[in-house]
Design an enzyme around this catalytic site. Structure first.
Site, PDB file in Angstrom:
ATOM      1  CG  HIS A   1      -2.421  -0.883   1.140  1.00  0.00           C
ATOM      2  ND1 HIS A   1      -2.270  -2.092   1.142  1.00  0.00           N
ATOM      3  CD2 HIS A   1      -3.357  -0.435   0.971  1.00  0.00           C
ATOM      4  CE1 HIS A   1      -3.355  -2.545   0.772  1.00  0.00           C
ATOM      5  NE2 HIS A   1      -4.492  -1.384   0.851  1.00  0.00           N
TER       6      HIS A   1
ATOM      7  CE  LYS B   1      -7.178 -10.613  11.584  1.00  0.00           C
ATOM      8  NZ  LYS B   1      -6.696 -11.951  12.129  1.00  0.00           N
TER       9      LYS B   1
END
Length: 183
Positions: A36, A101
């Site tokens: 990222h 999650k």
């Protein structure tokens, strides 16, 4: 049960609500925080990305090596808050979905509302089971990151739940309210 195939459109995202169960089929990409950071750096420099973000879904996962005869090893979701500093930038550049999650920051939830995107939750602790829904895996960028390289996964009926929708819905907050004790 809702079935979706990326790339996702605004209409696909707008019909989703927190708590919806979704089966994804088609292609999704993987990336964790190191990947990222590199993607956001490319965007800031105005350089091309290793894949087109438009309508795509990124699965936050660092899979284990593939055992013989399988395309991938265990592939469970990574805790998503590690991607929070980068996700708003990627969503603003066309990313429509993320899978992970745990909770997301207020900044990420605002980016989902502003740019019509969605955050899906995958079941943690079921990495070997989830990997059975992955038909193929190929590295598309950052092989030097090992398990955190960006991969293109072909999935079939990959099960996820909408945690944060484009309307401000938050499954974690709604679930807590639903089961709160009064008195």
């Amino acid at each position: 049960m809702i079935r979706l195939t990326p790339p996702l459109s605004d209409a696909d995202v707008e019909r989703l609500r927190a708590g919806d169960q979704v089966l994804l089929s088609g292609f999704v990409y993987t990336a964790r925080d190191a990947a990222h950071a590199r993607l956001v750096e490319l965007i800031e420099k105005g350089e091309p990305l290793p894949f087109d973000l438009e309508g795509q879904i990124i699965y936050f996962v660092g899979p284990t090596p593939a055992p013989p005869g399988r395309p991938i090893g265990s592939a469970g979701p990574t805790t998503s808050y590690r991607m929070d500093p980068y996700s708003p930038v990627l969503v603003a550049h066309g990313l429509k979905g993320m899978i992970g999650k745990g909770k997301r920051s207020d900044e990420v939830k605002e980016a989902l509302r502003r740019h019509k995107a969605v955050y899906f939750g995958a079941v943690g602790g079921a990495a070997a089971l989830i990997s059975k829904r992955i038909l193929s895996a190929e590295i598309v960028a950052y092989e030097d990151l090992g398990p955190e390289a960006i991969r293109r996964l072909e999935v079939k009926d990959f099960p996820v739940v909408v945690v944060n929708d484009a309307h401000g819905g938050d499954l974690y907050e709604e679930g807590r309210k639903r089961y709160a004790l009064e008195g």
